[in-house]
Design a protein around this motif. Structure first.
Motif, short mmCIF file in Angstrom:
data_model
loop_
_atom_site.label_atom_id
_atom_site.label_comp_id
_atom_site.label_asym_id
_atom_site.label_seq_id
_atom_site.Cartn_x
_atom_site.Cartn_y
_atom_site.Cartn_z
N ARG A 27 0.97 -1.26 -0.10
CA ARG A 27 0.05 0.14 0.06
C ARG A 27 0.97 1.29 -0.14
O ARG A 27 0.48 2.14 -0.72
N ARG B 4 -9.07 4.86 -7.98
CA ARG B 4 -8.85 3.30 -8.07
C ARG B 4 -8.19 2.73 -6.88
O ARG B 4 -7.66 1.60 -6.70
N GLU C 48 -8.64 2.13 -3.71
CA GLU C 48 -9.49 1.17 -2.69
C GLU C 48 -9.26 -0.13 -3.68
O GLU C 48 -9.06 -1.21 -3.09
N GLU C 49 -9.69 -0.37 -4.83
CA GLU C 49 -9.48 -1.42 -5.79
C GLU C 49 -8.25 -1.93 -5.87
O GLU C 49 -7.86 -3.13 -5.53
N GLU D 50 -5.80 -1.64 -3.58
CA GLU D 50 -5.44 -2.13 -2.31
C GLU D 50 -6.10 -3.46 -2.09
O GLU D 50 -5.13 -4.25 -1.47
N LYS D 51 -7.22 -3.78 -2.53
CA LYS D 51 -7.96 -4.94 -2.27
C LYS D 51 -6.98 -5.95 -3.11
O LYS D 51 -6.70 -7.18 -2.37
N TYR D 52 -6.32 -5.93 -4.23
CA TYR D 52 -5.61 -6.74 -4.98
C TYR D 52 -4.30 -7.00 -4.32
O TYR D 52 -3.86 -8.15 -4.03
N ASP E 144 -3.48 -6.60 -0.90
CA ASP E 144 -3.75 -7.49 0.22
C ASP E 144 -3.78 -8.82 -0.14
O ASP E 144 -3.59 -9.71 0.67
N ALA E 145 -4.12 -9.23 -1.61
CA ALA E 145 -4.46 -10.38 -2.01
C ALA E 145 -3.34 -11.14 -2.58
O ALA E 145 -3.15 -12.35 -3.20
#
Length: 397
Positions: free
Chosen positions: A141, A182, A184-185, A187-189, A191-192
């Motif tokens: 991040r 973009r 938040e999107e 960051e989600k990836y 984190d994955a």
């Protein structure tokens, strides 16, 4: 003995039945290869070809592929594999040790993971003196907060993830506001466990992209090679092949060879470069470790890269081939060209150039001795054309 099956010496296995898979099948069949088997996750154009011995739908997992390969091995001593997408490559890598005794897998298993990583590819560019765009890796991040590259910026996964996860192939950020929207999107990836590259966008359209395609064997010899350029892409300038030709300056061959040899890549590989009009350099965009959608350009201009792999896998002599450059050859995927014509304002001039200005124009999936793949593709094209028209009408409203 009667009633007993005799095991055959070898077969070809093509993984993936899109345009690139069908082009592999066309080239090998034209060179007299008969035992061609096709696997895919769904029945696509190549599955309807009369040039293959059989087709089978499989799950695109390493476990499923391993099981299916063992079934083929009951019939053939050796399987020569031609993967046509990145997930098939990854699955082959996962089971490489278990299948290498009876399969010819066109990868260097010692460095496949690093060579598949776009950031590592750019690190090699730095070492080898090959131009590349300004780039930053986004692995956490915090990296999102310090990109420090002038906008617009292209964001793409370090490795192809869209084939197995719902991750975009690439997105363009025009300014800081786009990044914020973009974040938040992304960051989600992150984190994955997915990492990205942020790269400067080299100005120019889809006609500024050139490629080197070579087959390098496990002894480190480049047995055959060719160069070409994309004439247009689909659905936009950061998409995939729409039309291509056999045109390219010699620097593409020099830089392509430098990368294959410097990175110790085996098999069929395609470094792609984009011409930067600002400094005149041809900068690496990515290296693909498999056959791409427009690889039939090489075959049509006198270089049989797929057949070179086939012969090498059997330990046979591979004759050197010089690419035909005196004739301008275009390879066109009509499906993409028609949809571009409908959906992209001002595209007519590009459409006309791609189809009507060459010495020879060849159409993907079209073969007068094997019409079914083309007919099936035309049916799918009709649906896509209707959808493109509906989208255009909706936008006008």
């Amino acid at each position: 003995m009667r009633g007993m099956d005799i095991k055959k010496e070898h077969c070809v296995l093509v993984l993936g039945g899109r345009v690139n898979g069908y082009s592999i099948i066309q080239e090998l069949h034209e060179k007299g290869v008969e035992d061609i088997i096709l696997f895919d996750v769904s029945k696509r154009v190549a599955a309807f070809s009369n040039k293959i011995k059989r087709y089978k739908t499989i799950q695109n997992t390493a476990e499923s592929l391993y099981s299916e390969l063992n079934e083929i091995h009951k019939e053939y001593d050796k399987i020569i594999i031609f993967p046509s997408d990145d997930l098939y490559l990854e699955n082959l890598y996962k089971i490489y040790d278990e299948i290498q005794s009876f399969c010819f897998v066109p990868i260097n298993s010692n460095n496949f993971t690093e060579c598949s990583n776009k950031y590592v590819q750019y690190e090699y560019c730095e070492k080898l003196g090959v131009p590349y765009p300004k780039t930053k890796q986004i692995a956490n991040r915090e990296d999102l907060k310090s990109i420090n590259i002038q906008y617009p910026i292209l964001i793409k996964p370090n490795k192809r993830e869209d084939l197995k996860l719902k991750v975009f192939r690439n997105i363009t950020l025009e300014n800081e506001s786009d990044l914020h929207q973009r974040s938040e999107e992304l960051e989600k990836y992150i984190d994955a466990g997915i990492s990205f590259l942020a790269s400067e966008i080299i100005p120019g359209d889809g006609s500024c992209i050139y490629a080197y395609v070579g087959y390098r064997n496990k002894n480190g010899e480049i047995l055959n090679e060719w160069t070409g350029k994309k004439l247009s892409q689909f659905p936009d300038d950061f998409g995939v092949f729409s039309s291509a030709s056999n045109e390219a300056p010699d620097i593409i061959r020099v830089q392509g060879r430098t990368l294959l040899e410097g990175m110790n890549i085996y098999g069929i590989a395609e470094p792609e470069f984009k011409h930067d009009c600002r400094d005149g350099k041809y900068k690496l965009t990515e290296i693909n470790l498999r056959s791409m959608m427009w690889h039939r350009v090489g075959n049509l201009s006198g270089v049989n890269i797929q057949y070179s792999q086939y012969l090498d896998a059997l330990g046979k002599t591979v004759s050197h081939q010089d690419q035909l450059k005196s004739k301008n050859i275009h390879f066109v995927y009509l499906k993409h060209e028609i949809i571009n014509l409908i959906s992209r304002p001002g595209y007519y001039k590009i459409f006309y150039h791609n189809i009507f200005t060459s010495d020879e124009t060849h159409f993907a999936t079209f073969d007068k001795k094997d019409l079914k793949p083309f007919i099936v593709d035309c049916k799918e094209t009709s649906i896509d054309i209707i959808n493109a028209c509906l989208r255009k009408l909706k936008i006008k409203r």
